[in-house]
Design a protein around this motif. Sequence first.
Motif, PDB file in Angstrom:
ATOM      1  N   ALA A  56       8.800 -47.001  20.089  1.00 58.13           N
ATOM      2  CA  ALA A  56       9.766 -47.484  18.958  1.00 58.13           C
ATOM      3  C   ALA A  56       9.361 -48.309  18.057  1.00 58.13           C
ATOM      4  O   ALA A  56       9.721 -48.441  16.801  1.00 58.13           O
ATOM      5  CB  ALA A  56      11.023 -48.236  19.789  1.00 58.13           C
ATOM      6  N   GLU A  57       8.322 -48.977  18.203  1.00 58.99           N
ATOM      7  CA  GLU A  57       7.582 -49.984  17.449  1.00 58.99           C
ATOM      8  C   GLU A  57       6.629 -49.449  16.409  1.00 58.99           C
ATOM      9  O   GLU A  57       6.153 -50.176  15.352  1.00 58.99           O
ATOM     10  CB  GLU A  57       7.012 -51.363  17.933  1.00 58.99           C
ATOM     11  N   ALA A  58       6.062 -48.507  16.985  1.00 62.19           N
ATOM     12  CA  ALA A  58       4.766 -48.080  16.282  1.00 62.19           C
ATOM     13  C   ALA A  58       4.970 -47.608  14.881  1.00 62.19           C
ATOM     14  O   ALA A  58       3.864 -48.004  13.940  1.00 62.19           O
ATOM     15  CB  ALA A  58       4.183 -46.911  17.229  1.00 62.19           C
ATOM     16  N   LEU A 104      -5.218 -46.503  24.885  1.00 62.54           N
ATOM     17  CA  LEU A 104      -4.201 -45.631  25.965  1.00 62.54           C
ATOM     18  C   LEU A 104      -3.763 -46.496  27.153  1.00 62.54           C
ATOM     19  O   LEU A 104      -3.167 -45.781  28.146  1.00 62.54           O
ATOM     20  CB  LEU A 104      -5.312 -44.631  26.466  1.00 62.54           C
ATOM     21  N   ASN A 105      -4.124 -47.682  27.241  1.00 67.56           N
ATOM     22  CA  ASN A 105      -3.232 -48.441  28.063  1.00 67.56           C
ATOM     23  C   ASN A 105      -2.004 -49.137  27.635  1.00 67.56           C
ATOM     24  O   ASN A 105      -1.451 -49.964  28.201  1.00 67.56           O
ATOM     25  CB  ASN A 105      -4.126 -49.518  28.776  1.00 67.56           C
ATOM     26  N   SER A 106      -1.515 -48.566  26.455  1.00 68.33           N
ATOM     27  CA  SER A 106      -0.334 -48.929  25.805  1.00 68.33           C
ATOM     28  C   SER A 106       0.826 -47.987  26.306  1.00 68.33           C
ATOM     29  O   SER A 106       0.676 -47.002  26.860  1.00 68.33           O
ATOM     30  CB  SER A 106      -0.449 -48.624  24.328  1.00 68.33           C
ATOM     31  N   PRO A 107       2.138 -48.541  26.333  1.00 68.67           N
ATOM     32  CA  PRO A 107       3.236 -47.874  26.958  1.00 68.67           C
ATOM     33  C   PRO A 107       3.377 -46.646  25.956  1.00 68.67           C
ATOM     34  O   PRO A 107       3.505 -46.541  25.001  1.00 68.67           O
ATOM     35  CB  PRO A 107       4.553 -48.888  26.930  1.00 68.67           C
ATOM     36  N   ASP A 108       3.452 -45.527  26.874  1.00 68.60           N
ATOM     37  CA  ASP A 108       4.059 -44.126  26.517  1.00 68.60           C
ATOM     38  C   ASP A 108       3.270 -43.697  25.160  1.00 68.60           C
ATOM     39  O   ASP A 108       3.847 -43.290  24.137  1.00 68.60           O
ATOM     40  CB  ASP A 108       5.410 -44.255  26.059  1.00 68.60           C
ATOM     41  N   TRP A 109       1.886 -43.879  25.375  1.00 70.68           N
ATOM     42  CA  TRP A 109       1.049 -43.550  24.194  1.00 70.68           C
ATOM     43  C   TRP A 109       1.111 -42.021  23.797  1.00 70.68           C
ATOM     44  O   TRP A 109       0.875 -41.571  22.641  1.00 70.68           O
ATOM     45  CB  TRP A 109      -0.409 -43.982  24.320  1.00 70.68           C
ATOM     46  N   GLN A 110       1.655 -41.030  24.784  1.00 69.81           N
ATOM     47  CA  GLN A 110       1.608 -39.647  24.668  1.00 69.81           C
ATOM     48  C   GLN A 110       2.708 -39.254  23.680  1.00 69.81           C
ATOM     49  O   GLN A 110       2.911 -38.409  22.985  1.00 69.81           O
ATOM     50  CB  GLN A 110       1.972 -39.008  25.902  1.00 69.81           C
ATOM     51  N   ALA A 161       3.729 -38.855  17.246  1.00 67.76           N
ATOM     52  CA  ALA A 161       4.595 -39.161  16.263  1.00 67.76           C
ATOM     53  C   ALA A 161       3.751 -39.896  15.256  1.00 67.76           C
ATOM     54  O   ALA A 161       4.152 -39.397  13.716  1.00 67.76           O
ATOM     55  CB  ALA A 161       5.623 -40.161  16.852  1.00 67.76           C
ATOM     56  N   LEU A 162       2.999 -40.597  15.308  1.00 69.15           N
ATOM     57  CA  LEU A 162       2.016 -41.219  14.147  1.00 69.15           C
ATOM     58  C   LEU A 162       1.337 -40.189  13.370  1.00 69.15           C
ATOM     59  O   LEU A 162       1.365 -40.246  12.167  1.00 69.15           O
ATOM     60  CB  LEU A 162       1.279 -42.073  14.824  1.00 69.15           C
ATOM     61  N   VAL A 163       0.838 -39.243  14.082  1.00 66.38           N
ATOM     62  CA  VAL A 163      -0.104 -38.335  13.520  1.00 66.38           C
ATOM     63  C   VAL A 163       0.733 -37.442  12.665  1.00 66.38           C
ATOM     64  O   VAL A 163       0.421 -37.046  11.491  1.00 66.38           O
ATOM     65  CB  VAL A 163      -0.725 -37.251  14.680  1.00 66.38           C
ATOM     66  N   TYR A 181      -2.211 -57.857  15.639  1.00 64.48           N
ATOM     67  CA  TYR A 181      -1.136 -57.395  16.401  1.00 64.48           C
ATOM     68  C   TYR A 181      -1.124 -57.711  17.825  1.00 64.48           C
ATOM     69  O   TYR A 181      -2.099 -57.683  18.565  1.00 64.48           O
ATOM     70  CB  TYR A 181      -1.153 -55.835  16.244  1.00 64.48           C
ATOM     71  N   ARG A 182       0.002 -58.476  18.073  1.00 62.60           N
ATOM     72  CA  ARG A 182       0.331 -58.591  19.599  1.00 62.60           C
ATOM     73  C   ARG A 182       1.667 -58.063  19.862  1.00 62.60           C
ATOM     74  O   ARG A 182       2.595 -57.944  18.982  1.00 62.60           O
ATOM     75  CB  ARG A 182       0.451 -60.171  19.706  1.00 62.60           C
ATOM     76  N   PRO A 183       1.895 -57.215  21.107  1.00 63.85           N
ATOM     77  CA  PRO A 183       2.962 -56.617  21.371  1.00 63.85           C
ATOM     78  C   PRO A 183       4.477 -57.495  21.195  1.00 63.85           C
ATOM     79  O   PRO A 183       4.365 -58.752  21.714  1.00 63.85           O
ATOM     80  CB  PRO A 183       2.941 -56.227  22.738  1.00 63.85           C
ATOM     81  N   GLY A 184       5.340 -57.123  20.463  1.00 59.66           N
ATOM     82  CA  GLY A 184       6.515 -57.549  20.240  1.00 59.66           C
ATOM     83  C   GLY A 184       6.572 -58.405  19.124  1.00 59.66           C
ATOM     84  O   GLY A 184       7.765 -58.976  18.778  1.00 59.66           O
TER      85      GLY A 184
END
Length: 201
Positions: A16-18, A37-43, A48-50, A177-180
Amino acid sequence: MADTKLVAILRGITPAEAGAHTSALIEAGFRYIEIPLNSPDWQQSIPALVSEYGHQAMIGAGTVLNVEQVDILAEAGAKLVVTPNTQPAVIRQAVNKGMLVCAGCATATEAFTALDAGAQWLKIFPSSAFGPAYIQALKAVLPASVPVLAVGGITPENLSEYLRAGCAGAGLGSDLYRPGQAVSRTAEQAARYLAAFAQAV
């Protein structure tokens, strides 16, 4: 801008943030975006970013640990693979898929192992633990044509020290960047890093 080898590391970002943070980074001038790849729902985030920004920046992944992950990333259209370690099989597979590989290493042995496997860039990690003098000494034995990036503890204030030591750029994590955090904070830090880079080079 493509020669500004600053990699934005968006560790912990959600799908949602990416998009908003990536847009802010590209607008500031960043051309390399990494979602570990230890980020939430990177799949979800990376494809989406690509799709949205792949024509403006090299989108890819960090903390890539195995060949299976490389295959998933290639299928998603990712163009950048960043590893925390020197794993020849991962490097070879990513290169075979046409990706830019920035391989993590700490010693001359690891660096040359990564290069032998086909890595195009090297990252010295954790750079803050080794310091610019160590990287400068390591650079003396590495091929001059290979870009070396400092990763780990790089701030707008100390970036110039690593560039003077011979680094071509840096990977930028929690200070960028920090989460949130707010998108405005990401944009502000991006501008500070790019100004520091421009002043140093």
